[in-house]
Motif scaffolding. Structure first.
Motif, mmCIF file in Angstrom:
data_model
loop_
_atom_site.group_PDB
_atom_site.id
_atom_site.type_symbol
_atom_site.label_atom_id
_atom_site.label_comp_id
_atom_site.label_asym_id
_atom_site.label_seq_id
_atom_site.Cartn_x
_atom_site.Cartn_y
_atom_site.Cartn_z
ATOM 1 N N GLN A 172 0.780 -1.371 0.172
ATOM 2 C CA GLN A 172 0.051 -0.054 -0.052
ATOM 3 C C GLN A 172 0.829 1.259 -0.054
ATOM 4 N N ALA A 173 2.198 1.174 0.719
ATOM 5 C CA ALA A 173 2.738 2.214 0.916
ATOM 6 C C ALA A 173 3.618 2.845 -0.524
ATOM 7 N N LYS A 174 4.063 1.717 -1.415
ATOM 8 C CA LYS A 174 4.722 2.009 -2.555
ATOM 9 C C LYS A 174 3.945 2.110 -3.770
ATOM 10 N N CYS A 175 2.538 1.612 -3.638
ATOM 11 C CA CYS A 175 1.761 1.776 -4.803
ATOM 12 C C CYS A 175 0.684 2.709 -4.497
ATOM 13 N N ASP A 178 -6.056 3.580 -4.918
ATOM 14 C CA ASP A 178 -7.159 3.244 -4.203
ATOM 15 C C ASP A 178 -7.377 2.115 -3.642
ATOM 16 N N TRP A 179 -6.830 1.479 -2.628
ATOM 17 C CA TRP A 179 -6.948 0.027 -2.155
ATOM 18 C C TRP A 179 -8.491 -0.147 -1.485
ATOM 19 N N THR A 180 -9.090 0.744 -1.424
ATOM 20 C CA THR A 180 -10.270 0.343 -0.753
ATOM 21 C C THR A 180 -11.532 0.349 -1.940
ATOM 22 N N LEU A 253 -1.421 -9.136 -2.005
ATOM 23 C CA LEU A 253 -2.246 -8.327 -3.145
ATOM 24 C C LEU A 253 -3.434 -9.312 -3.609
ATOM 25 N N ILE A 254 -3.057 -10.703 -3.511
ATOM 26 C CA ILE A 254 -4.134 -11.591 -3.771
ATOM 27 C C ILE A 254 -4.993 -11.936 -2.433
ATOM 28 N N PRO A 346 -13.981 -5.926 -1.078
ATOM 29 C CA PRO A 346 -12.789 -6.233 -0.620
ATOM 30 C C PRO A 346 -12.518 -7.168 0.542
ATOM 31 N N TRP A 347 -11.348 -7.707 0.684
ATOM 32 C CA TRP A 347 -11.246 -8.839 1.973
ATOM 33 C C TRP A 347 -11.250 -7.969 3.142
ATOM 34 N N ASN A 348 -11.895 -8.503 3.886
ATOM 35 C CA ASN A 348 -12.034 -7.937 5.368
ATOM 36 C C ASN A 348 -11.296 -8.906 6.224
#
Length: 348
Positions: A172-175, A178-180, A253-254, A346-348
């Motif tokens: 998340q820090a380097k890419c 919007d990961w949400t 990521l997966i 998204p994964w919880n």
């Protein structure tokens, strides 16, 4: 019989290592006080379970060994022999069943050596093959036949993956995306050229998924970067992370994706182990033997050609994978998400 110091040999590949996780889970249950050591090639070690499932990981670098001269080869073999001898194993389990793993088993110095049903390249002369009732079934069940022989209780399949929290934070820090937003992971690479789904098919599928409002992330190793660039150029809006993650970051990521789609390749089995909803595309390989296993969230599409399952790494009339169309895959995706009774998220 009880054992105190067990060596498990499973050196490659990524998919094979992941297929071994249910075995090591029940092995730990059966021998809770034993020290379990796993011998592996370094590039495939990323998903070996943390303690207490596996106590120690040892490495033998096959790539370095193959490049080395005879003197260096001899030094490496002496070094691994000394390393194995110092641990005084009372049981060696060779689940690779090849000449390279047979050599490691012999170098261990342990006289009590067993292997699985399919011991090849003379490995059955070094470690005694164990055959059980599942000799014609999925490779995971064949490994578990060895566990049953050792007195392990085999119930529901468990895949004891390592903790990937740090890798998720690093990713998340380097890419900065919007990961949400729920996203689908596509992994276009494969070790065999015949396993690969065409780049233009991935691009067409990505466009369909993007039009559906899903994020689309391309992933894979450095060798897949050119393929990722070609797909991204044909599907504006995708996030191309091919070659941009470590193996464990790829796992994270997966682990956090909403859906996964690829051909028969290592990351597919990460998705399967994570129980992610997925679609697997098969042409030259056989899903009943090495496909996603133990999950109700997997759809397997087999190329509609008579030569499917040929097990050829190269082919003069390679048409099988192209015969699976983007529209067919998208239809399977929509059917699977609808059957789940809700939109994927998204994964919880």
């Amino acid at each position: 019989m009880e054992y105190n110091n067990i060596l498990l040999i499973k050196m490659s590949s990524l998919g094979d290592v992941l297929h071994t996780l249910p075995f090591v889970a029940v092995l730990r249950d059966r021998f809770p006080q034993a020290r379990i050591t796993w011998l592996v090639h370094p590039q495939f070690a990323g998903f070996i379970p943390d303690p207490p499932v596996v106590d120690e990981v040892l490495y033998f670098d096959k790539k370095k060994f193959n490049r080395a001269g005879w003197g260096e080869k001899w030094r490496m073999l002496k070094e691994i022999r000394a390393t194995l001898h110092r641990r005084h194993f009372d049981l060696v389990i060779d689940l690779q069943g090849l000449a390279k793993s047979a050599l490691m088993a012999a170098l261990s110095g342990c006289p009590n050596r067993i292997g699985w049903a399919e011991m090849r390249e003379g490995s059955g002369l070094v470690s005694r093959p164990v055959r059980g009732a599942h000799g014609q079934d999925h490779v995971i069940e064949r490994y578990l036949d060895v566990a049953r022989y050792l007195g392990c209780h085999v119930g529901d399949l468990r895949f004891p993956l390592p903790d990937l929290t740090r890798e998720w934070e690093s990713l998340q820090a380097k890419c900065p995306v919007d990961w949400t937003r729920p996203y689908v992971v596509l992994c276009p690479g494969a070790r065999w050229e015949t396993k690969k789904w065409p780049a233009e098919h991935y691009a067409a599928l990505a466009r369909l998924l993007l039009a559906d409002g899903m994020g689309v992330v391309l992933a894979g190793g450095p060798e897949d970067h050119g393929l990722g660039e070609a797909i991204a150029a044909q599907a504006p809006g995708v996030t191309d992370l091919t070659g941009a993650t470590s193996l464990r970051e790829l796992g994270a990521l997966i682990q956090h994706c909403a859906f996964y789609i690829s051909a028969d390749t290592g990351p597919l089995f990460v998705a399967s182990a994570c129980r992610k909803p997925l679609i697997a595309l098969y042409g030259p390989t056989k899903p009943d033997r090495t496909g996603p296993y133990g999950s109700n969230s997997a759809t397997i599409l087999v190329a509609p050609v008579p030569c499917a399952g040929c097990l050829k790494k190269h082919c003069g009339h390679w048409t099988c994978m192209a015969s699976l169309t983007p529209e067919q895959v998208y239809e399977a995706y929509k059917k699977q998400t609808a059957a789940a009774g809700k939109e994927v998220g998204p994964w919880n």
